[in-house]
Design a protein around this motif. Structure first.
Motif, mmCIF file in Angstrom:
data_model
loop_
_atom_site.group_PDB
_atom_site.id
_atom_site.type_symbol
_atom_site.label_atom_id
_atom_site.label_comp_id
_atom_site.label_asym_id
_atom_site.label_seq_id
_atom_site.Cartn_x
_atom_site.Cartn_y
_atom_site.Cartn_z
ATOM 1 N N THR A 131 0.854 -1.187 0.000
ATOM 2 C CA THR A 131 0.000 0.000 0.000
ATOM 3 C C THR A 131 0.891 1.239 0.000
ATOM 4 O O THR A 131 1.820 1.339 0.801
ATOM 5 C CB THR A 131 -0.928 0.013 1.227
ATOM 6 N N PHE A 140 -4.707 6.400 -0.543
ATOM 7 C CA PHE A 140 -3.889 5.211 -0.386
ATOM 8 C C PHE A 140 -4.166 4.307 -1.593
ATOM 9 O O PHE A 140 -5.310 4.212 -2.033
ATOM 10 C CB PHE A 140 -4.258 4.463 0.892
ATOM 11 N N VAL A 141 -3.139 3.689 -2.103
ATOM 12 C CA VAL A 141 -3.302 2.804 -3.255
ATOM 13 C C VAL A 141 -2.760 1.442 -2.883
ATOM 14 O O VAL A 141 -1.590 1.315 -2.516
ATOM 15 C CB VAL A 141 -2.501 3.324 -4.472
ATOM 16 N N GLU A 142 -3.617 0.432 -2.966
ATOM 17 C CA GLU A 142 -3.131 -0.922 -2.696
ATOM 18 C C GLU A 142 -2.840 -1.603 -4.016
ATOM 19 O O GLU A 142 -3.655 -1.585 -4.937
ATOM 20 C CB GLU A 142 -4.165 -1.717 -1.904
ATOM 21 N N VAL A 143 -1.657 -2.184 -4.100
ATOM 22 C CA VAL A 143 -1.193 -2.784 -5.343
ATOM 23 C C VAL A 143 -0.851 -4.249 -5.087
ATOM 24 O O VAL A 143 -0.234 -4.577 -4.077
ATOM 25 C CB VAL A 143 0.071 -2.044 -5.839
#
Ligand SMILES: Cc1cc2nc3c(=O)[nH]c(=O)nc-3n(C[C@H](O)[C@H](O)[C@H](O)COP(=O)(O)OP(=O)(O)OC[C@H]3O[C@@H](n4cnc5c(N)ncnc54)[C@H](O)[C@@H]3O)c2cc1C
Ligand SMILES: Nc1ncnc2c1ncn2[C@@H]1O[C@H](COP(=O)(O)O)[C@@H](O)[C@H]1O
Lengths: 328, 256
Positions: A131, A140-143
């Motif tokens: 994240t 927030f970016v979850e990858v």
């Protein structure tokens, strides 16, 4: 694809940086979950001794005079050489002055994916997720970390630093360096020390922090008055320093100081990850911002949505009254 | 000396950003674009260098957002040539793709220095400068706060920032890519009247490119910091807020 986890070590003036210990602890956890090894890449001069402070299975080492100080080019070349035949699952580094340069260059050089600004790493159903924070902490970016070896830069302070280092006895292996190393195009000249003679904001119990919301330098005396009443000092976010309104020694954050006062009072600071990193461990964080969606409210203990310029004099007056009452 | 400044537009945070219905991307309609802050510093550093050493400054920008005004502003600040790069892409691609586009644009051109902002607020897959240097096999230094020319134009002496107020002074053989953290002085202010004047005669060149196969990041989900998870909020009039905050200080024995 291998499952091993690698960490790129950072050190300054003979000591490992906290971020390295944080990453080694996290790396151990990830490696254990995958029944794989944890390796640390250690580059420098006269650094072999640091290997024993690393709780890793393997340390890949370059210990040569040319590596005494960090230069992006030499470090990148050594990492390229180390990664040549190895295919670890992930290579963790700090989202720091060192790690940021390496992350992108290395990603382009060896054509592998990379992620920056990571604050969380976890394994779910056997898959690795990262994240990251973007937009100054507003999103927030979850990858899902790609299957190929992925380079990941982690914001310092995101993972707990282990207490007394559970150092191991890692196997130490030299990295074979490329023959082109003498042709390096970047040379270290000297270290520039911070300007001396100002307040040491890392030692002050109360910090009145001002950000871009303070709007102009004429509003600084107001903040200083409040700091005086509270027995503290004024510090600031980067834009205030970049404008030249306060000296560099007052900057809190990634490029500035890391502070842990009893009280951190933030006025007109949005709470970008680069600032948060420097003050998140303050005992009590009170934030004042006109924007109810400012990221700083996500982590502060107390907050108020109001105009800081109006509030500061009122607070100063209230605090003065309270301290007179206490004295009497 | 020839200096290229590479810039991109990023969402204006003052306007806020919204997540789209897929939950995996930013809603492009919620965005107003502005020049990335550290790119603005890169431009300022280039113009400062030009004031000290004879130099030609050329600024390149991708076509996402309202780029024309930004490019005219660059001319007003002292850039000699501004180029809008047509990508045909609707939204800003990943930095790997941006770097490949810039690498193809710069291919065959001769620049001594390539300056760009060290980081943009939407960077997820690394920073543009480092990626570009990797693709072009040029030296790269990021977090740069000062650039001076030495030895004619064959070398730059740069200051790279470290935490705690430290910096390293490095010698960098040119051509090189530098990621500018902060210019030596805040980006200059251009009065609106001057900007209007420049806009009348401004020549914004355009260059078509074919965007490379985009390299995307596999986003699982995007989310905002959870509301109500954070600070306990004080409310009321400013006077009431002040008295509540000082009440908290007293309770925590923070009043002297
Ligand atoms: C490599 C790197 C290193 C960095 N290092 C640092 C660092 O060490 N320290 C650091 O701070 N930053 C650092 N930054 C910059 C960081 O990303 C942010 O840009 C910066 O922290 C923003 O500062 P700010 O919150 O003061 O400004 P902004 O993000 O512009 O926020 C200003 C805030 O003030 C509020 N406001 C406006 N008017 C008022 C008012 N009257 N009353 C109350 N609130 C008001 C606004 O709502 C807004 O939330 C770094 C960036 C990079 C790329
Ligand atoms: N940049 C930021 N600004 C403000 N709060 C944050 C930021 N990053 C994380 N937080 C919040 O701070 C709390 C503690 O996070 P941390 O200690 O950084 O892991 C969490 O509730 C986070 O959502």
């Amino acid at each position: 694809m291998g499952k091993d986890i690698w960490v790129v070590a950072e050190h300054f003036q003979g000591h490992l940086n906290d971020i390295t210990l944080e990453l080694v602890a996290k790396g151990r956890e990830l490696a254990q979950a995958a029944e794989a090894k944890l390796a640390v890449v250690l580059l420098g001069s006269k650094v072999k001794g640091l290997a024993s402070e690393l709780a890793a299975d393997v340390v890949y080492l370059v210990d040569r005079p040319e590596f005494r100080e960090f230069t992006p080019e030499a470090y990148c070349a050594a990492l390229e050489a180390a990664l040549k035949d190895a295919q670890p699952r992930a290579v963790l580094m700090g989202s720091t002055s060192v790690g940021l340069d390496l992350l992108s260059m290395l990603s382009a050089r060896i054509a592998c994916p990379c992620l920056d600004n990571c604050t969380r790493l976890e394994v779910r159903d056997g898959r690795l997720f990262a994240t990251s924070q973007i937009y100054g902490g507003k999103l927030f970016v979850e990858v899902a970390v790609p299957e190929a070896t992925t380079l990941i830069a982690v914001i310092p302070g995101s993972f707990p630093r282990p207490e007394a280092s559970a150092a191991g006895r890692p196997e130490v292996q030299d990295i074979p360096l490329p023959a082109t190393l003498p042709e390096l195009r970047i040379k270290f000249r000297k270290l520039i020390e911070p300007p001396p003679g100002d307040v040491d904001i890392t030692q002050v119990p109360v910090l009145v922090a001002v950000g871009r919301g303070i709007q102009n330098p004429d509003n600084l005396p107001m903040a200083e008055k409040l700091a005086e009443v509270l027995g503290g000092a004024v510090c600031a976010s980067r834009p205030v320093i970049d404008q030249g309104w306060l000296p560099l020694t007052r900057q809190v954050g990634k490029s500035g100081m890391t502070v842990k006062p009893k009280l951190y009072l933030a006025f007109g600071i949005s709470g970008a990850p680069e600032h948060w990193e420097g003050m998140k461990n303050s005992e009590l964080i009170v934030a004042v911002n006109t924007d109810p969606k400012a990221p700083i409210f996500g982590g502060a203990h107390y907050g108020a949505v109001t105009d800081a310029l109006e509030l500061i004099p009122l607070l100063t007056e209230e605090a003065r009254k309270a301290s007179m009452k206490k004295a009497s | 000396m020839n200096i290229a400044v590479l810039t991109k537009q990023v969402p204006d945070l003052v306007e806020g950003v919204e997540i789209d219905s897929t939950g995996k991307a930013v809603d492009p309609d919620s965005i107003r674009y502005i020049l990335s802050e550290s790119d603005d510093h890169a431009l300022e550093e280039a113009v400062l260098l030009k004031e000290r050493t004879p130099a030609r400054v050329e600024m390149f920008s991708l076509d996402t957002g309202e780029v024309r005004d930004t490019l005219c502003m660059a001319l007003a600040k002292g850039a000699d040539r501004v180029v809008l790069i047509r990508t045909g892409l609707e939204t800003l691609p990943s930095n790997h793709t941006v770097a490949k586009i810039f690498a193809s644009v710069l291919q065959g051109l001769s620049f001594d220095l390539i300056l760009t902002g060290v980081r943009a607020i939407d960077d997820l897959d690394g920073s543009l400068g480092g990626l570009l240097a990797g693709y072009l096999n040029l030296p790269y230094v990021g977090l740069v706060r000062k650039v001076e020319m030495a030895d004619g134009t064959s070398m730059a002496i740069v200051q790279k920032e470290y935490p705690g107020g430290y910096a390293a002074e490095l010698e960098v053989k040119l051509p090189a890519v530098l990621g500018i953290q902060a210019a030596e002085q805040p980006p200059r202010y251009v009065p609106v009247s001057r900007l209007r004047q420049v806009m009348k005669t401004a020549k914004v060149e355009e260059k078509e490119t074919t965007a490379p196969e985009p390299e995307t990041v596999a986003v699982e989900r995007m989310f905002k910091p959870e509301e109500g998870m954070g600070a306990t909020m004080f409310s009321g009039t400013p006077e009431e807020i002040a008295s509540q905050i000082v009440g908290l200080f007293s309770e925590r024995r923070l009043v002297r």
